[in-house]
Design an enzyme around this catalytic site. Structure first.
Site, short mmCIF file in Angstrom:
data_model
loop_
_atom_site.label_atom_id
_atom_site.label_comp_id
_atom_site.label_asym_id
_atom_site.label_seq_id
_atom_site.Cartn_x
_atom_site.Cartn_y
_atom_site.Cartn_z
N ASP A 123 0.82 -1.21 0.00
CA ASP A 123 0.00 0.00 0.00
C ASP A 123 0.86 1.26 0.00
O ASP A 123 0.48 2.27 -0.59
CB ASP A 123 -0.91 -0.01 1.24
CG ASP A 123 -2.21 0.71 1.01
OD1 ASP A 123 -2.42 1.21 -0.10
OD2 ASP A 123 -3.02 0.79 1.96
N CYS A 180 -4.25 5.38 -2.02
CA CYS A 180 -4.72 4.58 -3.16
C CYS A 180 -4.61 5.39 -4.45
O CYS A 180 -5.17 6.48 -4.56
CB CYS A 180 -6.17 4.15 -2.95
SG CYS A 180 -6.87 3.30 -4.37
N1 COA Z 1 -0.85 -9.10 -13.47
C1 COA Z 1 -0.19 -8.53 -14.50
N2 COA Z 1 -0.79 -7.99 -15.57
C2 COA Z 1 -2.12 -8.05 -15.61
C3 COA Z 1 -2.88 -8.63 -14.57
C4 COA Z 1 -2.18 -9.16 -13.45
N3 COA Z 1 -2.81 -9.67 -12.42
N4 COA Z 1 -4.17 -8.52 -14.88
C5 COA Z 1 -4.26 -7.91 -16.06
N5 COA Z 1 -3.02 -7.61 -16.50
C6 COA Z 1 -2.66 -6.89 -17.73
C7 COA Z 1 -3.10 -7.55 -19.00
O1 COA Z 1 -2.10 -8.40 -19.50
C8 COA Z 1 -3.32 -6.36 -19.91
O2 COA Z 1 -2.08 -5.92 -20.38
P1 COA Z 1 -1.93 -5.37 -21.87
O3 COA Z 1 -2.75 -4.11 -21.92
O4 COA Z 1 -0.47 -5.14 -22.00
O5 COA Z 1 -2.47 -6.44 -22.76
C9 COA Z 1 -3.85 -5.28 -18.97
O6 COA Z 1 -3.38 -5.65 -17.68
C10 COA Z 1 -5.37 -5.20 -18.92
O7 COA Z 1 -5.85 -6.51 -18.92
P2 COA Z 1 -7.38 -6.84 -18.68
O8 COA Z 1 -7.61 -8.29 -18.89
O9 COA Z 1 -8.22 -5.85 -19.43
O10 COA Z 1 -7.38 -6.55 -17.15
P3 COA Z 1 -8.53 -6.80 -16.16
O11 COA Z 1 -9.74 -6.05 -16.54
O12 COA Z 1 -8.68 -8.23 -15.81
O13 COA Z 1 -7.91 -6.11 -14.86
C11 COA Z 1 -6.63 -4.81 -13.47
C12 COA Z 1 -7.28 -4.90 -14.83
C13 COA Z 1 -7.64 -4.68 -12.37
C14 COA Z 1 -5.83 -6.06 -13.23
C15 COA Z 1 -5.69 -3.65 -13.45
O14 COA Z 1 -6.41 -2.48 -13.65
C16 COA Z 1 -4.93 -3.58 -12.16
O15 COA Z 1 -3.99 -4.34 -11.95
N6 COA Z 1 -5.30 -2.65 -11.26
C17 COA Z 1 -4.64 -2.46 -10.00
C18 COA Z 1 -5.63 -2.34 -8.88
C19 COA Z 1 -4.92 -2.00 -7.62
O16 COA Z 1 -3.94 -2.62 -7.25
N7 COA Z 1 -5.40 -0.95 -6.94
C20 COA Z 1 -4.78 -0.42 -5.77
C21 COA Z 1 -4.88 -1.30 -4.58
S1 COA Z 1 -6.47 -1.40 -3.87
ZN ZN Z 2 -4.91 1.15 1.91
#
Ligand code: COA
Ligand code: ZN
Length: 297
Positions: A13, A237
């Protein structure tokens, strides 16, 4: 003496919120090592997320593998936003993850790009695929949302009920943007613990309004035995405008020591770790306390 489990979440975080420079992997490992040396037994060490969404977590597998090998007595876990993340965490050797679903639908969409139903479906997929994996849910924006405002406790209880029916037993109730206040915290945890006696609840409170320590302590006084904090209060965040640092680990440990709780953590060693982190990682620290010199006990 009542034992309180302090869960350090700064390496996820806190580090994820540092946007001005990439933290070298060795620096992360050095800080986590100092946290381990202070006696912390459970640490959220990283998150398996898209490196496009959170570039700072690009080294999740390397950090995890190194820590698991180096500190076999410490319980490490990681945040996973989706099935793919859970798969990667298991592959890196973890037996415990947290996955995040926001109480507010708008924050859920902003953070993990899913509707509530899509998040529930993905959670079921993870539980089915990895029956041995401990899966804890971070209920984000449990007290307030940057887009929808204050959250109602009744709505939180209903939401936790849905997740409990899916099979979740461990809930981390998060004040993602640091807007909770003590009466709300007391009401939320009392109602949750009464409604779900089989479940386990922990608190994760941000410090936007300087209420992190107050609200964390309020949760403990309600009977919560596990609290998440970050070293130095580093945090915020990236998907919640206005979210700032967390409750600082060293401050909560100080308070608990003085109030007669037991944490198993050496507060002075933690303070040294916090100072090391401030030197090495410029970032958004909610703590001013770090600058205070160590004094005789
Ligand atoms: N690890 C690595 N890469 C990932 C992944 C994971 N767990 N999940 C998705 N990706 C990548 C995909 O390969 C894709 O990459 P590309 O654009 O190069 O092809 C891209 O992310 C989007 O993929 P998609 O299938 O559309 O993603 P998704 O809709 O399943 O999810 C998230 C997107 C949520 C995974 C992404 O927005 C994310 O990691 N967010 C972080 C949330 C977070 O940590 N917030 C703060 C803490 S609360
Ligand atoms: Zn937090």
């Amino acid at each position: 003496m009542k034992h309180i489990n302090i869960v350090e979440t700064g390496p996820r975080d806190g580090f994820q919120s540092v946007s001005c420079h990439m933290i070298p992997t060795e620096t992360k490992l050095e800080i986590i090592g100092a946290i381990v040396d202070a006696g912390v037994k459970r640490i959220q060490c990283t998150s398996f997320v898209s490196p496009k969404a959170i570039p700072q977590m690009h080294d999740a597998a390397e950090v995890t593998r190194t820590l698991l090998e180096k500190y076999p007595d410490v319980s490490f876990f990681a945040l996973v936003p989706n099935f793919r993340g859970a798969e990667a965490a298991v592959q890196a050797g973890l037996d415990s993850v947290s996955t995040v679903i926001s109480l507010s639908a708008s924050h859920n969409m902003n953070n993990v790009r899913r509707t509530h139903q899509q998040s529930f479906d993905e959670l079921e997929r993870i539980l089915d695929a990895f029956p041995e994996l401990k899966v804890e849910i971070d209920v984000a924006t449990a007290f307030g949302c940057p887009f929808e405002g204050q959250m109602d406790v009744g709505r939180l209880v209903e939401f936790v009920g849905k997740l409990e029916r899916i099979g979740v037993r461990d809930f981390n109730i998060c004040d993602t943007i640091g807007v909770a206040y003590p009466v709300q915290v007391r009401q939320a945890f009392s109602e949750l613990m009464e409604a779900f006696p089989e479940a386990h609840f922990s608190a994760h409170i941000h410090d936007t309004r300087n209420m992190g320590i107050l609200n964390s302590y309020e949760a403990i006084r309600c009977g919560v035995d596990t609290v998440q904090t970050t070293l130095g209060g580093l945090g915020g965040c990236p998907f919640a405008p206005g979210a700032t640092g967390n409750t600082a680990t060293e401050d909560l440990v100080y308070l608990l020591d003085r109030e007669g709780y037991e944490t198993g953590i050496d507060q002075r060693a933690l303070l040294r770790a916090a100072k090391l982190q401030v030197e090495k990682i410029p970032g958004n620290y909610s703590g001013h306390h770090i600058l205070i010199q160590e004094r005789p006990a």
